[in-house]
Write a protein that holds these residues in place. Structure first.
Motif, PDB file in Angstrom:
ATOM      1  N   LEU A 108      16.020  49.948  44.524  1.00  0.00           N
ATOM      2  CA  LEU A 108      17.945  49.442  43.789  1.00  0.00           C
ATOM      3  C   LEU A 108      17.479  50.143  42.738  1.00  0.00           C
ATOM      4  O   LEU A 108      16.973  49.142  41.723  1.00  0.00           O
ATOM      5  CB  LEU A 108      18.303  48.005  45.088  1.00  0.00           C
ATOM      6  CG  LEU A 108      18.254  48.001  46.008  1.00  0.00           C
ATOM      7  CD1 LEU A 108      18.713  46.573  46.230  1.00  0.00           C
ATOM      8  CD2 LEU A 108      18.836  49.346  46.533  1.00  0.00           C
ATOM      9  N   PRO A 109      18.683  51.018  41.987  1.00  0.00           N
ATOM     10  CA  PRO A 109      18.286  50.703  41.170  1.00  0.00           C
ATOM     11  C   PRO A 109      18.972  49.589  40.118  1.00  0.00           C
ATOM     12  O   PRO A 109      19.912  49.231  41.043  1.00  0.00           O
ATOM     13  CB  PRO A 109      19.315  51.707  40.521  1.00  0.00           C
ATOM     14  CG  PRO A 109      19.740  52.862  41.922  1.00  0.00           C
ATOM     15  CD  PRO A 109      19.140  51.817  42.857  1.00  0.00           C
ATOM     16  N   PRO A 110      18.982  49.437  38.895  1.00  0.00           N
ATOM     17  CA  PRO A 110      19.013  48.247  37.933  1.00  0.00           C
ATOM     18  C   PRO A 110      20.560  48.543  37.856  1.00  0.00           C
ATOM     19  O   PRO A 110      21.163  49.442  38.119  1.00  0.00           O
ATOM     20  CB  PRO A 110      18.786  48.256  36.414  1.00  0.00           C
ATOM     21  CG  PRO A 110      17.855  49.403  36.230  1.00  0.00           C
ATOM     22  CD  PRO A 110      17.934  49.747  37.706  1.00  0.00           C
ATOM     23  N   LEU A 111      21.461  47.252  38.046  1.00  0.00           N
ATOM     24  CA  LEU A 111      22.744  46.893  37.404  1.00  0.00           C
ATOM     25  C   LEU A 111      23.237  47.477  36.248  1.00  0.00           C
ATOM     26  O   LEU A 111      22.698  47.932  35.269  1.00  0.00           O
ATOM     27  CB  LEU A 111      23.519  45.523  37.468  1.00  0.00           C
ATOM     28  CG  LEU A 111      23.103  44.290  38.409  1.00  0.00           C
ATOM     29  CD1 LEU A 111      23.279  43.203  38.264  1.00  0.00           C
ATOM     30  CD2 LEU A 111      23.845  44.872  39.661  1.00  0.00           C
ATOM     31  N   PRO A 112      24.679  48.460  36.615  1.00  0.00           N
ATOM     32  CA  PRO A 112      25.267  49.233  35.286  1.00  0.00           C
ATOM     33  C   PRO A 112      25.375  48.234  34.650  1.00  0.00           C
ATOM     34  O   PRO A 112      25.605  47.070  34.614  1.00  0.00           O
ATOM     35  CB  PRO A 112      26.166  49.987  35.827  1.00  0.00           C
ATOM     36  CG  PRO A 112      26.917  48.922  36.673  1.00  0.00           C
ATOM     37  CD  PRO A 112      25.176  48.190  37.668  1.00  0.00           C
ATOM     38  N   SER A 113      24.898  48.669  33.244  1.00  0.00           N
ATOM     39  CA  SER A 113      24.984  48.223  31.659  1.00  0.00           C
ATOM     40  C   SER A 113      25.935  48.047  31.357  1.00  0.00           C
ATOM     41  O   SER A 113      27.202  48.703  31.731  1.00  0.00           O
ATOM     42  CB  SER A 113      23.757  48.180  31.120  1.00  0.00           C
ATOM     43  OG  SER A 113      24.536  49.619  30.585  1.00  0.00           O
ATOM     44  N   LEU A 114      27.295  47.126  31.188  1.00  0.00           N
ATOM     45  CA  LEU A 114      28.590  46.314  30.453  1.00  0.00           C
ATOM     46  C   LEU A 114      28.158  47.121  28.648  1.00  0.00           C
ATOM     47  O   LEU A 114      27.245  46.252  28.897  1.00  0.00           O
ATOM     48  CB  LEU A 114      28.929  45.768  30.975  1.00  0.00           C
ATOM     49  CG  LEU A 114      29.169  44.938  32.252  1.00  0.00           C
ATOM     50  CD1 LEU A 114      28.930  43.593  32.616  1.00  0.00           C
ATOM     51  CD2 LEU A 114      29.744  46.556  33.510  1.00  0.00           C
TER      52      LEU A 114
END
Length: 163
Positions: free
Chosen positions: A116-122
């Motif tokens: 699972l790809p990392p969370l989108p960076s804010l």
């Protein structure tokens, strides 16, 4: 064109599948081009800020297949995909009685990292975009650093005059 129901209730969907559905209907950040309702757009906008926005059908499918080795319930797999936990503190509440079932938490977390790809960076807010006034209110400024320097110089001058 008629809507045909293939399966009335095929089960719960991952956030990725919902986002994929909205994308297939032409949803985008540009609200003028979207052919979805305003409530659907709000859901779309929310999902674009979650792990679903970085996932692919392939990664979700591979992860689901690998999770079968851990004997997780479908709901648990769905929650792991949607929430993408990165530590045992985040994963343990998702799983029902993980100690009693002797679930390999570290093994699942390794799968999460792998498939699972990392969370989108804010985007972090730029420093000095807003300065606080004396009342604690936020004030937009073009050049916060310059104002801050002027304010500190002014305070130093006032301190010097009082002596």
């Amino acid at each position: 064109m008629k809507n045909i129901i293939v399966k009335a209730n095929a089960g719960a969907l991952t956030n990725f599948e919902v986002l994929d559905f909205f994308n297939s209907r032409g949803a985008s950040k540009d609200t003028t081009r979207a052919v979805i309702s305003s409530s659907e757009y709000k859901v779309y906008d929310y999902l674009m800020e979650t792990a679903a926005s970085t996932q692919t059908r392939e990664s979700v499918t591979k992860f689901s297949e690998k999770c079968k080795d851990f004997k997780l319930a479908k709901a648990e797999i769905l929650n792991v995909i949607n929430l993408r936990p990165s530590s045992d503190v985040e994963l343990t509440p998702i799983l029902e009685k993980p100690d009693e079932r002797e679930i390999d938490i570290d093994g699942i977390l390794a799968l999460v990292q792998e498939f699972l790809p990392p969370l989108p960076s804010l985007e972090a807010p730029k420093e000095n975009e807003q300065d606080e006034t004396e009342d604690g209110e936020q004030e937009d400024t073009e050049n916060g650093e310059q104002e801050e320097t002027e304010n500190s110089e002014q305070e130093e001058t006032e301190d010097g005059e009082q002596s």
